[in-house]
Write a protein that holds these residues in place. Structure first.
Motif, PDB file in Angstrom:
ATOM      1  N   TRP A  97       0.829  -1.197   0.000  1.00  0.00           N
ATOM      2  CA  TRP A  97       0.000   0.000   0.000  1.00  0.00           C
ATOM      3  C   TRP A  97       0.870   1.257   0.000  1.00  0.00           C
ATOM      4  O   TRP A  97       0.592   2.211  -0.732  1.00  0.00           O
ATOM      5  N   ILE A 247      -7.397   5.967   0.357  1.00  0.00           N
ATOM      6  CA  ILE A 247      -8.143   5.129   1.298  1.00  0.00           C
ATOM      7  C   ILE A 247      -8.574   3.814   0.666  1.00  0.00           C
ATOM      8  O   ILE A 247      -8.458   2.742   1.277  1.00  0.00           O
ATOM      9  N   LEU A 248      -9.060   3.853  -0.570  1.00  0.00           N
ATOM     10  CA  LEU A 248      -9.532   2.631  -1.219  1.00  0.00           C
ATOM     11  C   LEU A 248      -8.435   1.584  -1.366  1.00  0.00           C
ATOM     12  O   LEU A 248      -8.693   0.379  -1.215  1.00  0.00           O
ATOM     13  N   GLN A 250      -6.233   0.796   0.610  1.00  0.00           N
ATOM     14  CA  GLN A 250      -6.049   0.064   1.858  1.00  0.00           C
ATOM     15  C   GLN A 250      -6.952  -1.160   1.959  1.00  0.00           C
ATOM     16  O   GLN A 250      -6.694  -2.064   2.757  1.00  0.00           O
ATOM     17  N   ALA A 251      -8.013  -1.205   1.148  1.00  0.00           N
ATOM     18  CA  ALA A 251      -8.912  -2.359   1.186  1.00  0.00           C
ATOM     19  C   ALA A 251      -8.176  -3.646   0.836  1.00  0.00           C
ATOM     20  O   ALA A 251      -8.572  -4.733   1.279  1.00  0.00           O
ATOM     21  N   THR A 297     -15.842  -2.764  -3.013  1.00  0.00           N
ATOM     22  CA  THR A 297     -14.532  -2.179  -3.278  1.00  0.00           C
ATOM     23  C   THR A 297     -14.276  -2.069  -4.773  1.00  0.00           C
ATOM     24  O   THR A 297     -13.831  -1.031  -5.274  1.00  0.00           O
ATOM     25  N   VAL A 315     -16.790   5.564   0.367  1.00  0.00           N
ATOM     26  CA  VAL A 315     -15.392   5.163   0.528  1.00  0.00           C
ATOM     27  C   VAL A 315     -15.034   5.086   2.008  1.00  0.00           C
ATOM     28  O   VAL A 315     -14.410   4.115   2.461  1.00  0.00           O
ATOM     29  N   ARG A 319     -14.102   1.598   4.114  1.00  0.00           N
ATOM     30  CA  ARG A 319     -12.838   1.435   4.844  1.00  0.00           C
ATOM     31  C   ARG A 319     -13.086   1.114   6.317  1.00  0.00           C
ATOM     32  O   ARG A 319     -12.367   0.292   6.904  1.00  0.00           O
ATOM     33  N   ALA A 322     -14.085  -2.512   6.512  1.00  0.00           N
ATOM     34  CA  ALA A 322     -12.947  -3.387   6.221  1.00  0.00           C
ATOM     35  C   ALA A 322     -12.105  -3.620   7.474  1.00  0.00           C
ATOM     36  O   ALA A 322     -11.673  -4.745   7.739  1.00  0.00           O
ATOM     37  N   GLY A 323     -11.870  -2.571   8.249  1.00  0.00           N
ATOM     38  CA  GLY A 323     -11.119  -2.725   9.482  1.00  0.00           C
ATOM     39  C   GLY A 323     -11.865  -3.556  10.509  1.00  0.00           C
ATOM     40  O   GLY A 323     -11.285  -4.428  11.179  1.00  0.00           O
ATOM     41  N   THR A 365      -9.996   3.545  12.831  1.00  0.00           N
ATOM     42  CA  THR A 365     -11.430   3.371  13.074  1.00  0.00           C
ATOM     43  C   THR A 365     -12.056   4.618  13.679  1.00  0.00           C
ATOM     44  O   THR A 365     -13.107   5.096  13.221  1.00  0.00           O
ATOM     45  N   LEU A 368     -12.189   7.447  11.116  1.00  0.00           N
ATOM     46  CA  LEU A 368     -13.192   7.190  10.100  1.00  0.00           C
ATOM     47  C   LEU A 368     -14.600   7.498  10.630  1.00  0.00           C
ATOM     48  O   LEU A 368     -15.440   8.072   9.928  1.00  0.00           O
TER      49      LEU A 368
END
Length: 375
Positions: A97, A247-248, A250-251, A297, A315, A319, A322-323, A365, A368
């Motif tokens: 990443w 950010i994307l 990181q998926a 994603t 987005v 994210r 995803a976390g 987290t 976000l």
């Protein structure tokens, strides 16, 4: 727990996930299995920084698939490649990443001399580096103040200050970051050259995991940044353009961790399935969650320049999920393994520590959630 996560993943179903450039993703997966897997424990422990493997990935195209082609950009293959790496080693997925984000900066810069000088080197892995936007990204949302200051001089800027953590670095690496002007209002984004004697890399204290990621504290002692290394001046419009991609991408880390946690649960099904069936979260639950995350994603990754605020909220929400799913999947994998997963030699405990990193790496987290609340 499963009900909460399932509820938070109320995504629109996609009949089939578009699988971009399977030949490249397959080649990345092969290198990950053959060259990266033997190094994973050492990377986790901090005894190995996998520079040569990162260059191997670059040679086959893993770092360049998302470079914009005459305007449009498509992040799908970059994310799928990162996920393939993450299935083997979450720490290396994080470095992937860092590298793909560095490519993203150079590819979107209006400084054509910079793009020409560094674009091919970054995208092929000949030049390695990272992204120093953790502090700036926090500053944009009122969490921290910018730590770097700069003033205009002939031919460039003089920059001072310190960043506590920047990853995928070494003495010949580069990274992108932002300083606040002291002489007048404004923000400037630039490439930092780690070979500059006025830029000092200081090893960080040991982390819970992922110590082989080339993470350092970086001190700028009146470093001269020439105009040729300026990515964007002013930085604001540039950040708005690249933020969704930042950010994307990181998926890919999350998808790789979730997939392997599901694999771990499957691996212990034969010896422990008779008792694991009483656990509330099963591998099929996470296969479904991963498929939903991947579908959304891939849909968002086709259009990273979308300036619509509804797209931006999607987005951020993706994210965040995803976390959360990464941590839940790793937690479930540990419970499915039982005592054998508690051994240092078992990758389940490594996955748990890597999953927490997915949840706390910028934007974390809590950030976000603040971003969603403020949007």
């Amino acid at each position: 727990m499963r009900e909460r996560i399932m509820g938070s993943l109320a995504l629109s179903r996609v009949e089939a996930v578009d699988q971009p450039a399977p030949s490249l993703v397959d080649e990345v997966a092969r290198i990950a299995r053959e060259a990266l897997a033997p190094l994973a424990a050492g990377i986790d422990a901090g005894s190995v920084y996998p520079a040569e493997v990162l260059r191997q990935f670059g040679k086959v195209g893993a770092w360049g698939s998302h470079v914009p082609q005459e305007g449009p950009a498509d992040l799908r293959c970059a994310i799928q490649s990162m996920a393939a790496i993450g299935e083997v080693c979450g720490a290396t997925a994080f470095m992937a990443w860092c590298q793909t984000t560095l490519v993203w900066y150079a590819a979107n810069s209006t400084n054509l001399r910079l793009a020409k000088r560094f674009g091919d080197g970054f995208s092929t892995g000949r030049l390695l580096g990272g992204t120093g936007l953790s502090n700036p990204m926090k500053s944009f949302f009122g969490i921290e103040k910018l730590k770097l200051k700069g003033r205009k001089v002939e031919g460039g800027y003089i920059v001072r200050g310190a960043l506590p953590w920047v990853s995928n670095l070494g003495p010949d690496h580069y990274f992108g970051t932002i300083f606040e002007r002291e002489d007048e209002p404004g923000l400037v984004m630039f490439l930092a050259d780690c070979a500059d004697p006025a830029i000092t890399l200081t090893p960080c204290k040991p982390f819970l995991a992922m110590d082989g990621t080339g993470t350092y504290g970086v001190q700028f002692r009146d470093a001269f940044v020439p105009d040729d290394l300026i990515l964007a001046d002013p930085a604001g419009p540039f950040v708005n353009k690249i933020r969704a991609g930042f950010i994307l991408l990181q998926a890919g880390m999350a998808l790789g961790v979730i997939r392997d946690c599901t694999n771990i649960m499957d691996e212990v099904a034969a010896p422990l399935g008779h008792v694991n069936r009483y656990l509330p979260q099963q591998p099929e639950n996470f296969r479904d969650l991963a498929a939903e995350l991947e579908a959304e994603t891939m849909a968002l990754a086709r259009d990273p320049y979308n300036a619509d605020e509804t797209y931006w909220r999607k987005v951020i929400a993706l994210r965040l999920r995803a976390g959360e799913v990464s941590v839940a999947a790793a937690h479930a994998a540990m419970l499915h393994c039982g005592a054998r997963g508690y051994l240092k030699s078992h990758r389940a405990q490594r996955r748990l520590r890597e999953a927490y990193f997915v949840a706390i790496v910028t934007p974390a987290t809590k950030q976000l959630r603040k971003m969603l609340a403020d949007a």
